[in-house]
Enzyme design. Structure first.
Site, PDB file in Angstrom:
ATOM      1  N   CYS A 201      -0.640 -19.018  25.364  1.00  0.00           N
ATOM      2  CA  CYS A 201       0.351 -19.427  25.958  1.00  0.00           C
ATOM      3  C   CYS A 201       0.873 -19.851  25.232  1.00  0.00           C
ATOM      4  CB  CYS A 201      -0.211 -20.952  26.251  1.00  0.00           C
ATOM      5  SG  CYS A 201       1.072 -21.942  28.162  1.00  0.00           S
ATOM      6  N   CYS A 204       1.631 -23.886  24.623  1.00  0.00           N
ATOM      7  CA  CYS A 204       0.243 -24.897  23.974  1.00  0.00           C
ATOM      8  C   CYS A 204      -0.566 -24.146  22.847  1.00  0.00           C
ATOM      9  CB  CYS A 204      -0.380 -25.330  25.295  1.00  0.00           C
ATOM     10  SG  CYS A 204      -1.458 -24.662  26.025  1.00  0.00           S
ATOM     11  N   CYS A 217      -0.878 -20.798  32.203  1.00  0.00           N
ATOM     12  CA  CYS A 217      -2.501 -21.862  31.575  1.00  0.00           C
ATOM     13  C   CYS A 217      -3.265 -22.660  31.755  1.00  0.00           C
ATOM     14  CB  CYS A 217      -1.858 -21.852  30.401  1.00  0.00           C
ATOM     15  SG  CYS A 217      -2.075 -22.724  29.277  1.00  0.00           S
ATOM     16  N   CYS A 220      -2.438 -26.032  29.605  1.00  0.00           N
ATOM     17  CA  CYS A 220      -1.629 -26.484  30.321  1.00  0.00           C
ATOM     18  C   CYS A 220      -0.362 -26.863  31.144  1.00  0.00           C
ATOM     19  CB  CYS A 220      -0.769 -26.538  28.522  1.00  0.00           C
ATOM     20  SG  CYS A 220       0.545 -25.632  28.722  1.00  0.00           S
ATOM     21  N   ASP A 339       7.492  -1.533   7.732  1.00  0.00           N
ATOM     22  CA  ASP A 339       6.177  -1.879   7.933  1.00  0.00           C
ATOM     23  C   ASP A 339       5.929  -0.784   8.977  1.00  0.00           C
ATOM     24  OD1 ASP A 339       3.530  -1.704   9.061  1.00  0.00           O
ATOM     25  OD2 ASP A 339       4.235  -3.930   8.340  1.00  0.00           O
TER      26      ASP A 339
END
Length: 413
Positions: A201, A204, A217, A220, A339
Protein backbone atom coordinates in the site's frame (compact mmCIF):
# COMPACT_ATOMS: atom_id res chain seq x y z
CA UNK A 1 -4.93 28.32 -18.39
CA UNK A 2 -4.57 29.31 -21.99
CA UNK A 3 -5.32 32.85 -22.96
CA UNK A 4 -4.99 34.92 -26.09
CA UNK A 5 -1.66 34.56 -27.82
CA UNK A 6 0.63 37.45 -26.87
CA UNK A 7 3.80 38.51 -28.70
CA UNK A 8 6.97 37.19 -27.14
CA UNK A 9 9.31 39.65 -25.49
CA UNK A 10 12.53 40.54 -27.33
CA UNK A 11 14.45 38.32 -24.91
CA UNK A 12 12.14 35.37 -25.52
CA UNK A 13 12.35 35.87 -29.28
CA UNK A 14 16.14 35.88 -29.06
CA UNK A 15 16.01 32.68 -26.97
CA UNK A 16 13.80 30.94 -29.56
CA UNK A 17 16.05 32.05 -32.42
CA UNK A 18 19.20 30.90 -30.63
CA UNK A 19 17.62 27.57 -29.81
CA UNK A 20 16.54 26.95 -33.39
CA UNK A 21 20.03 27.84 -34.62
CA UNK A 22 21.63 25.40 -32.18
CA UNK A 23 19.21 22.68 -33.24
CA UNK A 24 20.00 23.30 -36.92
CA UNK A 25 23.73 23.00 -36.27
CA UNK A 26 23.15 19.75 -34.37
CA UNK A 27 21.11 18.30 -37.23
CA UNK A 28 23.69 19.38 -39.81
CA UNK A 29 26.36 17.61 -37.78
CA UNK A 30 24.30 14.40 -37.77
CA UNK A 31 23.70 14.53 -34.01
CA UNK A 32 19.96 13.87 -34.15
CA UNK A 33 16.94 16.17 -34.22
CA UNK A 34 18.64 18.88 -32.15
CA UNK A 35 15.56 19.37 -29.99
CA UNK A 36 17.35 18.85 -26.69
CA UNK A 37 20.38 21.06 -27.36
CA UNK A 38 18.11 23.66 -28.94
CA UNK A 39 15.93 23.74 -25.86
CA UNK A 40 18.91 23.94 -23.53
CA UNK A 41 20.34 26.91 -25.42
CA UNK A 42 16.96 28.66 -25.49
CA UNK A 43 16.46 28.18 -21.74
CA UNK A 44 19.93 29.62 -21.07
CA UNK A 45 18.83 32.81 -22.80
CA UNK A 46 15.44 32.89 -21.05
CA UNK A 47 14.87 30.53 -18.08
CA UNK A 48 11.14 31.36 -18.12
CA UNK A 49 10.71 30.57 -21.81
CA UNK A 50 8.72 27.36 -21.29
CA UNK A 51 6.04 29.21 -19.35
CA UNK A 52 5.95 32.00 -21.95
CA UNK A 53 5.57 29.58 -24.85
CA UNK A 54 2.74 27.69 -23.11
CA UNK A 55 0.80 30.80 -22.07
CA UNK A 56 -1.62 30.83 -25.02
CA UNK A 57 -2.16 27.05 -25.11
CA UNK A 58 -4.62 24.66 -23.54
CA UNK A 59 -2.01 22.17 -22.33
CA UNK A 60 -2.35 18.51 -21.41
CA UNK A 61 0.60 16.69 -19.86
CA UNK A 62 1.04 12.92 -20.23
CA UNK A 63 3.30 11.00 -17.85
CA UNK A 64 3.92 7.34 -17.09
CA UNK A 65 6.64 4.72 -17.12
CA UNK A 66 5.19 3.03 -20.21
CA UNK A 67 2.96 4.25 -23.02
CA UNK A 68 3.37 8.00 -22.68
CA UNK A 69 4.80 8.55 -26.19
CA UNK A 70 2.00 6.53 -27.81
CA UNK A 71 -0.70 8.14 -25.67
CA UNK A 72 0.66 11.59 -26.48
CA UNK A 73 0.48 10.75 -30.19
CA UNK A 74 -3.09 9.37 -29.95
CA UNK A 75 -4.29 12.30 -27.86
CA UNK A 76 -2.70 14.87 -30.16
CA UNK A 77 -4.53 13.30 -33.09
CA UNK A 78 -7.83 13.36 -31.17
CA UNK A 79 -7.49 17.02 -30.17
CA UNK A 80 -6.80 18.07 -33.75
CA UNK A 81 -10.55 17.71 -34.15
CA UNK A 82 -10.79 20.91 -32.11
CA UNK A 83 -7.89 22.92 -33.52
CA UNK A 84 -4.14 23.00 -34.26
CA UNK A 85 -1.88 21.04 -31.91
CA UNK A 86 1.77 21.39 -30.95
CA UNK A 87 3.37 18.30 -29.38
CA UNK A 88 6.75 16.76 -28.60
CA UNK A 89 5.75 13.83 -30.78
CA UNK A 90 9.23 12.28 -30.96
CA UNK A 91 9.49 11.84 -27.20
CA UNK A 92 11.97 14.54 -26.10
CA UNK A 93 10.21 14.77 -22.75
CA UNK A 94 12.44 16.78 -20.42
CA UNK A 95 12.17 20.59 -20.12
CA UNK A 96 14.66 21.32 -22.91
CA UNK A 97 12.93 19.04 -25.40
CA UNK A 98 9.50 20.34 -24.40
CA UNK A 99 10.67 23.92 -24.85
CA UNK A 100 11.94 23.13 -28.35
CA UNK A 101 8.61 21.55 -29.28
CA UNK A 102 6.52 24.49 -28.04
CA UNK A 103 8.78 26.98 -29.82
CA UNK A 104 7.33 25.70 -33.08
CA UNK A 105 3.70 26.02 -32.05
CA UNK A 106 2.89 29.73 -32.06
CA UNK A 107 -0.36 29.16 -34.00
CA UNK A 108 -1.50 26.12 -31.99
CA UNK A 109 -4.53 25.96 -29.74
CA UNK A 110 -3.54 22.82 -27.82
CA UNK A 111 -0.23 21.65 -26.38
CA UNK A 112 -0.03 17.87 -25.92
CA UNK A 113 3.15 17.25 -23.97
CA UNK A 114 4.80 14.01 -22.91
CA UNK A 115 6.73 14.56 -19.66
CA UNK A 116 9.44 12.43 -18.08
CA UNK A 117 8.27 11.18 -14.68
CA UNK A 118 10.98 13.04 -12.75
CA UNK A 119 10.02 16.40 -14.27
CA UNK A 120 6.22 16.23 -14.12
CA UNK A 121 5.62 18.47 -11.11
CA UNK A 122 8.08 21.13 -12.31
CA UNK A 123 6.70 21.24 -15.85
CA UNK A 124 3.16 21.41 -14.46
CA UNK A 125 4.15 24.49 -12.43
CA UNK A 126 5.61 26.13 -15.54
CA UNK A 127 2.84 25.50 -18.07
CA UNK A 128 -0.35 25.55 -15.92
CA UNK A 129 -1.94 22.58 -17.73
CA UNK A 130 -5.65 22.19 -18.24
CA UNK A 131 -5.31 18.41 -17.84
CA UNK A 132 -2.74 15.84 -16.73
CA UNK A 133 -2.94 12.17 -17.74
CA UNK A 134 -1.29 9.65 -15.39
CA UNK A 135 -1.07 6.14 -16.85
CA UNK A 136 1.19 3.87 -14.75
CA UNK A 137 4.32 3.67 -12.62
CA UNK A 138 6.81 0.80 -12.55
CA UNK A 139 10.55 0.21 -12.17
CA UNK A 140 12.62 1.86 -14.88
CA UNK A 141 16.27 2.95 -15.18
CA UNK A 142 17.19 1.92 -11.65
CA UNK A 143 20.41 3.93 -11.66
CA UNK A 144 18.58 7.18 -12.52
CA UNK A 145 14.94 7.13 -11.50
CA UNK A 146 13.56 7.19 -7.99
CA UNK A 147 11.98 4.10 -6.49
CA UNK A 148 8.38 3.98 -7.67
CA UNK A 149 6.75 4.69 -4.32
CA UNK A 150 9.03 7.71 -3.82
CA UNK A 151 8.10 8.94 -7.29
CA UNK A 152 4.39 8.54 -6.55
CA UNK A 153 4.88 10.56 -3.37
CA UNK A 154 6.65 13.33 -5.29
CA UNK A 155 3.78 13.44 -7.78
CA UNK A 156 1.27 13.53 -4.95
CA UNK A 157 3.03 16.48 -3.32
CA UNK A 158 3.64 18.28 -6.61
CA UNK A 159 0.06 17.93 -7.87
CA UNK A 160 -1.70 18.71 -4.58
CA UNK A 161 -4.14 21.52 -5.12
CA UNK A 162 -3.53 21.61 -8.88
CA UNK A 163 -6.16 23.40 -10.96
CA UNK A 164 -5.70 20.78 -13.69
CA UNK A 165 -8.16 17.99 -14.34
CA UNK A 166 -6.27 14.81 -13.50
CA UNK A 167 -7.18 11.79 -15.64
CA UNK A 168 -5.74 8.80 -13.81
CA UNK A 169 -5.60 5.01 -14.11
CA UNK A 170 -7.60 3.67 -11.16
CA UNK A 171 -6.14 0.17 -11.61
CA UNK A 172 -2.62 1.25 -10.62
CA UNK A 173 -2.38 1.83 -6.83
CA UNK A 174 0.67 4.08 -7.22
CA UNK A 175 -1.13 6.28 -9.75
CA UNK A 176 -4.19 6.39 -7.50
CA UNK A 177 -2.06 7.48 -4.55
CA UNK A 178 -0.33 10.16 -6.64
CA UNK A 179 -3.59 11.57 -8.01
CA UNK A 180 -5.62 11.44 -4.81
CA UNK A 181 -4.27 14.76 -3.52
CA UNK A 182 -5.81 16.60 -6.48
CA UNK A 183 -9.25 18.20 -6.18
CA UNK A 184 -10.50 17.12 -9.63
CA UNK A 185 -9.78 13.57 -10.75
CA UNK A 186 -11.40 11.56 -13.55
CA UNK A 187 -10.78 7.87 -12.84
CA UNK A 188 -10.28 5.46 -15.74
CA UNK A 189 -10.17 1.66 -15.48
CA UNK A 190 -7.22 1.27 -17.82
CA UNK A 191 -5.94 -2.09 -16.55
CA UNK A 192 -2.60 -3.13 -15.07
CA UNK A 193 -0.83 -6.21 -16.41
CA UNK A 194 2.41 -5.68 -14.46
CA UNK A 195 1.69 -5.75 -10.72
CA UNK A 196 5.11 -6.50 -9.25
CA UNK A 197 5.70 -2.87 -8.26
CA UNK A 198 2.36 -2.43 -6.52
CA UNK A 199 1.89 -5.15 -3.92
CA UNK A 200 2.29 -2.87 -0.91
CA UNK A 201 0.00 0.00 0.00
CA UNK A 202 1.52 3.37 -0.96
CA UNK A 203 -0.37 4.97 1.91
CA UNK A 204 0.70 2.79 4.84
CA UNK A 205 2.98 0.04 3.50
CA UNK A 206 0.52 -2.77 4.22
CA UNK A 207 -0.06 -5.64 1.81
CA UNK A 208 -2.61 -4.86 -0.89
CA UNK A 209 -5.41 -7.33 -1.44
CA UNK A 210 -6.28 -8.01 -5.08
CA UNK A 211 -9.59 -9.84 -5.50
CA UNK A 212 -10.37 -10.06 -9.22
CA UNK A 213 -9.85 -6.63 -10.85
CA UNK A 214 -10.20 -4.77 -7.55
CA UNK A 215 -7.53 -3.81 -5.01
CA UNK A 216 -7.58 -2.45 -1.47
CA UNK A 217 -5.48 -2.23 1.68
CA UNK A 218 -6.93 -4.18 4.59
CA UNK A 219 -4.92 -2.14 7.09
CA UNK A 220 -5.64 1.52 6.26
CA UNK A 221 -8.61 1.25 3.90
CA UNK A 222 -6.92 2.84 0.88
CA UNK A 223 -8.66 1.31 -2.12
CA UNK A 224 -9.34 1.46 -5.82
CA UNK A 225 -11.65 4.37 -6.63
CA UNK A 226 -14.76 3.83 -8.71
CA UNK A 227 -13.89 4.64 -12.33
CA UNK A 228 -16.20 6.69 -14.54
CA UNK A 229 -14.44 5.57 -17.75
CA UNK A 230 -13.34 1.99 -18.43
CA UNK A 231 -11.56 -0.12 -20.98
CA UNK A 232 -13.70 -3.19 -21.61
CA UNK A 233 -12.36 -5.52 -24.26
CA UNK A 234 -12.42 -3.64 -27.55
CA UNK A 235 -14.51 -0.75 -26.20
CA UNK A 236 -14.16 2.25 -23.95
CA UNK A 237 -17.16 2.78 -21.67
CA UNK A 238 -18.03 6.42 -20.99
CA UNK A 239 -19.65 7.83 -17.81
CA UNK A 240 -23.11 7.33 -19.34
CA UNK A 241 -22.50 3.62 -19.97
CA UNK A 242 -22.11 4.04 -23.73
CA UNK A 243 -19.60 1.61 -25.26
CA UNK A 244 -17.43 3.19 -27.97
CA UNK A 245 -15.53 0.76 -30.22
CA UNK A 246 -11.74 1.07 -30.22
CA UNK A 247 -10.40 0.41 -33.70
CA UNK A 248 -6.66 0.98 -33.87
CA UNK A 249 -3.92 0.13 -36.31
CA UNK A 250 -1.55 -0.09 -33.35
CA UNK A 251 -1.47 -3.60 -31.83
CA UNK A 252 -2.09 -4.95 -28.34
CA UNK A 253 -4.10 -4.47 -25.17
CA UNK A 254 -1.75 -1.76 -23.88
CA UNK A 255 -2.56 0.48 -26.85
CA UNK A 256 -6.29 -0.02 -26.27
CA UNK A 257 -5.66 1.23 -22.74
CA UNK A 258 -3.73 4.20 -24.15
CA UNK A 259 -6.68 4.92 -26.45
CA UNK A 260 -9.17 4.69 -23.57
CA UNK A 261 -7.12 7.14 -21.50
CA UNK A 262 -6.81 9.48 -24.48
CA UNK A 263 -10.55 9.35 -25.13
CA UNK A 264 -11.29 10.21 -21.51
CA UNK A 265 -8.87 13.17 -21.60
CA UNK A 266 -10.25 14.49 -24.88
CA UNK A 267 -13.84 14.28 -23.69
CA UNK A 268 -13.55 15.23 -20.02
CA UNK A 269 -11.08 18.11 -20.39
CA UNK A 270 -11.62 19.37 -23.94
CA UNK A 271 -15.16 18.37 -24.94
CA UNK A 272 -14.14 16.20 -27.91
CA UNK A 273 -16.80 13.60 -28.74
CA UNK A 274 -15.51 10.04 -28.10
CA UNK A 275 -16.59 8.88 -31.54
CA UNK A 276 -14.63 11.67 -33.22
CA UNK A 277 -11.60 11.13 -30.98
CA UNK A 278 -11.44 7.39 -31.64
CA UNK A 279 -11.93 7.80 -35.38
CA UNK A 280 -8.98 10.16 -35.49
CA UNK A 281 -6.80 7.76 -33.46
CA UNK A 282 -7.33 5.09 -36.11
CA UNK A 283 -5.13 7.13 -38.46
CA UNK A 284 -2.05 6.45 -36.31
CA UNK A 285 -0.08 3.58 -37.85
CA UNK A 286 3.20 3.88 -35.95
CA UNK A 287 4.73 6.07 -33.24
CA UNK A 288 8.31 7.26 -33.74
CA UNK A 289 9.07 4.03 -35.61
CA UNK A 290 7.43 1.76 -33.04
CA UNK A 291 5.34 -1.04 -34.59
CA UNK A 292 6.68 -0.27 -38.07
CA UNK A 293 7.19 -3.28 -40.35
CA UNK A 294 10.21 -2.77 -42.61
CA UNK A 295 11.73 -4.87 -45.39
CA UNK A 296 15.37 -5.77 -44.76
CA UNK A 297 17.39 -8.44 -46.59
CA UNK A 298 14.31 -10.29 -47.84
CA UNK A 299 12.78 -10.37 -44.35
CA UNK A 300 9.95 -8.37 -42.80
CA UNK A 301 11.08 -6.91 -39.46
CA UNK A 302 8.52 -5.52 -37.03
CA UNK A 303 10.23 -3.00 -34.75
CA UNK A 304 9.07 -3.14 -31.12
CA UNK A 305 10.31 -1.05 -28.21
CA UNK A 306 10.51 -2.44 -24.65
CA UNK A 307 12.43 -0.50 -22.00
CA UNK A 308 11.61 -2.18 -18.67
CA UNK A 309 9.96 -5.33 -17.26
CA UNK A 310 6.41 -3.97 -17.62
CA UNK A 311 7.09 -2.98 -21.21
CA UNK A 312 8.60 -6.35 -22.12
CA UNK A 313 5.57 -8.12 -20.65
CA UNK A 314 3.21 -6.13 -22.87
CA UNK A 315 5.45 -6.57 -25.93
CA UNK A 316 5.58 -10.36 -25.58
CA UNK A 317 1.79 -10.41 -25.82
CA UNK A 318 2.04 -9.01 -29.36
CA UNK A 319 4.14 -11.88 -30.71
CA UNK A 320 2.52 -14.73 -32.58
CA UNK A 321 3.36 -18.26 -31.52
CA UNK A 322 6.44 -20.22 -32.60
CA UNK A 323 8.24 -20.52 -34.94
CA UNK A 324 8.39 -16.74 -35.54
CA UNK A 325 12.03 -15.68 -34.98
CA UNK A 326 12.64 -13.01 -32.34
CA UNK A 327 15.58 -10.63 -32.23
CA UNK A 328 16.34 -9.23 -28.76
CA UNK A 329 18.68 -6.24 -28.51
CA UNK A 330 19.71 -4.57 -25.25
CA UNK A 331 22.04 -1.62 -24.62
CA UNK A 332 22.89 0.13 -21.36
CA UNK A 333 23.85 3.62 -22.48
CA UNK A 334 22.88 6.79 -20.67
CA UNK A 335 19.40 7.02 -22.15
CA UNK A 336 18.70 3.38 -21.27
CA UNK A 337 20.01 3.40 -17.74
CA UNK A 338 23.27 1.59 -17.10
CA UNK A 339 21.87 -0.96 -14.62
CA UNK A 340 20.71 -4.13 -16.43
CA UNK A 341 19.56 -6.00 -13.33
CA UNK A 342 15.98 -5.51 -14.56
CA UNK A 343 16.60 -8.31 -17.08
CA UNK A 344 16.06 -10.77 -14.25
CA UNK A 345 12.53 -9.47 -13.67
CA UNK A 346 11.42 -10.27 -17.22
CA UNK A 347 9.76 -13.65 -17.85
CA UNK A 348 11.61 -14.66 -21.01
CA UNK A 349 10.15 -18.18 -20.86
CA UNK A 350 7.23 -16.67 -22.80
CA UNK A 351 9.55 -16.92 -25.82
CA UNK A 352 10.02 -20.69 -25.50
CA UNK A 353 9.91 -22.33 -28.92
CA UNK A 354 10.87 -19.19 -30.82
CA UNK A 355 14.30 -18.95 -32.47
CA UNK A 356 15.95 -16.23 -30.36
CA UNK A 357 18.74 -14.05 -31.76
CA UNK A 358 20.60 -11.80 -29.29
CA UNK A 359 22.22 -8.44 -30.11
CA UNK A 360 23.30 -5.20 -28.50
CA UNK A 361 26.00 -3.77 -26.26
CA UNK A 362 24.83 -5.97 -23.38
CA UNK A 363 24.09 -9.09 -25.36
CA UNK A 364 26.15 -11.22 -22.96
CA UNK A 365 24.10 -10.01 -19.97
CA UNK A 366 20.99 -11.01 -21.86
CA UNK A 367 22.52 -14.33 -22.91
CA UNK A 368 23.18 -15.27 -19.28
CA UNK A 369 19.58 -14.42 -18.39
CA UNK A 370 18.22 -16.54 -21.26
CA UNK A 371 20.51 -19.45 -20.38
CA UNK A 372 19.26 -19.45 -16.79
CA UNK A 373 15.70 -19.42 -18.17
CA UNK A 374 16.52 -22.60 -20.10
CA UNK A 375 15.96 -21.07 -23.54
CA UNK A 376 17.79 -21.80 -26.78
CA UNK A 377 19.33 -18.73 -28.38
CA UNK A 378 22.13 -17.49 -30.60
CA UNK A 379 24.38 -14.54 -29.80
CA UNK A 380 25.03 -12.54 -32.97
CA UNK A 381 27.69 -9.99 -33.80
CA UNK A 382 25.32 -7.68 -35.65
CA UNK A 383 21.91 -7.34 -37.25
CA UNK A 384 23.09 -8.83 -40.54
CA UNK A 385 24.12 -12.06 -38.81
CA UNK A 386 20.84 -12.22 -36.87
CA UNK A 387 18.67 -11.67 -39.94
CA UNK A 388 20.73 -14.13 -41.95
CA UNK A 389 20.17 -16.79 -39.29
CA UNK A 390 16.38 -16.48 -39.65
CA UNK A 391 14.38 -17.97 -42.51
CA UNK A 392 12.62 -15.64 -45.00
CA UNK A 393 9.44 -14.12 -43.62
CA UNK A 394 8.46 -12.19 -40.50
CA UNK A 395 10.90 -11.40 -37.68
CA UNK A 396 9.95 -9.68 -34.43
CA UNK A 397 12.71 -7.27 -33.32
CA UNK A 398 12.43 -6.14 -29.69
CA UNK A 399 14.90 -3.60 -28.33
CA UNK A 400 15.33 -1.15 -25.50
CA UNK A 401 15.69 2.55 -26.18
CA UNK A 402 19.10 3.16 -27.76
CA UNK A 403 19.18 -0.34 -29.22
CA UNK A 404 15.85 0.47 -30.90
CA UNK A 405 17.35 3.64 -32.38
CA UNK A 406 20.33 1.58 -33.60
CA UNK A 407 17.96 -0.85 -35.34
CA UNK A 408 16.02 1.98 -36.98
CA UNK A 409 19.19 3.53 -38.37
CA UNK A 410 20.41 0.17 -39.62
CA UNK A 411 17.22 -0.65 -41.52
CA UNK A 412 16.83 2.91 -42.79
CA UNK A 413 13.64 3.65 -40.87
Amino acid sequence: MAGNSEPLSPRAKLAVTAGKAAAAVSRAAGKGSGSVIGGKVALRFDPDLLARLAHHLDVVLVSATNGKTTTTRLLAEALRAGGPVVSNALGANMPAGITSALAGGSDARYGVIEVDEKYLAGVARDVSPKAIALLNLSRDQLDRAAETRMLAEKWREGLAGSDAIIIANADDPLITWAASSSPTVVWVAGGQSWKDDAWSCPSCGGVLQRPSDDWYCGECGFRRPTPTWALHGDHVIDPHGVAWPIQLQLPGRANKSNAAMSTAVAAAAFGIDPKVALERMYKVQAVAGRYDVVSYRQRELRLLLAKNPAGWLETFSLIDGPPTPVILSVNARGADGTDTSWLWDVDYTRLAGHPILVLGDRKLDLAVRLEVAGLRFRVCADLEEAVGAAPPGRIEAIANYTAFQDLRRKVGN
